[in-house]
Scaffold this active site. Structure first.
Site, mmCIF file in Angstrom:
data_model
loop_
_atom_site.group_PDB
_atom_site.id
_atom_site.type_symbol
_atom_site.label_atom_id
_atom_site.label_comp_id
_atom_site.label_asym_id
_atom_site.label_seq_id
_atom_site.Cartn_x
_atom_site.Cartn_y
_atom_site.Cartn_z
ATOM 1 N N HIS A 139 37.423 75.310 44.952
ATOM 2 C CA HIS A 139 37.207 76.820 44.920
ATOM 3 C C HIS A 139 36.369 77.324 46.435
ATOM 4 O O HIS A 139 37.019 78.403 46.431
ATOM 5 C CB HIS A 139 34.846 76.746 44.290
ATOM 6 C CG HIS A 139 34.596 78.277 43.753
ATOM 7 N ND1 HIS A 139 34.738 78.448 42.942
ATOM 8 C CD2 HIS A 139 34.028 79.631 45.152
ATOM 9 C CE1 HIS A 139 33.925 80.040 42.860
ATOM 10 N NE2 HIS A 139 34.158 80.158 44.156
ATOM 11 N N GLU A 140 36.150 77.593 46.689
ATOM 12 C CA GLU A 140 36.019 77.699 48.300
ATOM 13 C C GLU A 140 37.642 77.522 49.226
ATOM 14 O O GLU A 140 38.719 78.961 49.566
ATOM 15 C CB GLU A 140 35.139 76.576 50.010
ATOM 16 C CG GLU A 140 34.110 77.181 49.308
ATOM 17 C CD GLU A 140 33.239 78.955 49.116
ATOM 18 O OE1 GLU A 140 33.715 79.944 49.517
ATOM 19 O OE2 GLU A 140 32.353 79.525 48.341
ATOM 20 N N HIS A 154 39.902 80.838 48.061
ATOM 21 C CA HIS A 154 38.893 81.909 48.704
ATOM 22 C C HIS A 154 39.980 81.526 48.872
ATOM 23 O O HIS A 154 40.773 82.964 49.730
ATOM 24 C CB HIS A 154 37.164 82.412 48.453
ATOM 25 C CG HIS A 154 36.848 81.761 47.549
ATOM 26 N ND1 HIS A 154 37.673 82.764 46.520
ATOM 27 C CD2 HIS A 154 36.059 81.569 47.388
ATOM 28 C CE1 HIS A 154 36.211 82.697 45.301
ATOM 29 N NE2 HIS A 154 35.432 82.253 45.929
#
Length: 208
Positions: free
Chosen positions: A21-22, A25
């Site tokens: 998820h990170e 980003h």
């Protein structure tokens, strides 16, 4: 399966989900002009740079011991929005990239569950089923439109500049707002229907 063994399986699955998820980003931010995450060594699947003692370890353990849905978070990937080519517009794509990555991981895990030999290996079957649920929960949770969650980036990008400024200023109070909504059960009113809707779509299209 005992609670301890369930937790031992859940934590690595959750850790991988929040790391991807990170990284999503950071990868998206770089595509739009900001290389901060790569410069700071955060575009990696190595868990060490991403681990937050509270969000990644303590919070999931407490939730699991309380028989509540296990969620967690890694240290946020640093993004310098001023480096983005069009900060007001690009922040939307940076924000939703994390939840999109989680949905893709849930889809891949669901499709792998359809492979016969995997179904015969109980721990792997459990991990994949858990990966589907955790990734969907993370995606839905993070799309909550409360700063600094990803859903707030989406809302921010659509608001007029003045409203966006005031909306963004709520970020300093975001964690307290979230804790209040979680404690009172209000947050679940938002998350549960979306979770069920995503799972229904997965079943409808044969992902599960």
């Amino acid at each position: 399966m005992t609670q301890i063994s369930e937790l031992a399986i859940s934590l690595p699955v959750l850790l991988f989900a929040v790391i991807v998820h990170e990284c999503a980003h950071g990868w998206t931010a770089e595509k739009f002009g900001d290389p901060t995450a790569r410069i700071m060594g955060r575009l990696t699947l190595n868990p060490l740079p991403h681990i937050d003692p509270i969000g990644t370890i303590l919070l999931p353990v407490i939730l699991a011991m309380a028989n509540l849905p296990v969620i967690g978070m890694a240290k946020p990937v640093p993004v310098n929005f001023q480096n983005l080519r069009n900060p007001k517009k690009d922040i939307l794509w940076v924000g939703i990239s994390g939840p999109v990555a989680n949905i893709l991981m849930a889809v891949i895990s669901g499709l792998l569950l359809k492979i016969n030999f995997i179904l015969a290996i109980a721990p792997v079957k459990y991990m994949l089923a858990l990966s589907v649920q955790l990734n969907v929960i993370l995606a839905v949770f993070n799309m909550t439109p409360i700063p600094p969650l990803d859903g707030s980036r989406f809302v921010y990008s659509l608001l007029p500049d003045k409203l966006a400024y005031y909306y963004g200023s709520l970020e300093r109070y975001g964690i307290f707002i979230l804790l209040f909504l979680m404690y009172t059960g209000i947050l679940n009113i938002f998350i549960d229907p979306l979770f069920r809707a995503v799972m229904f779509i997965f079943h409808f299209f044969g992902v599960l």
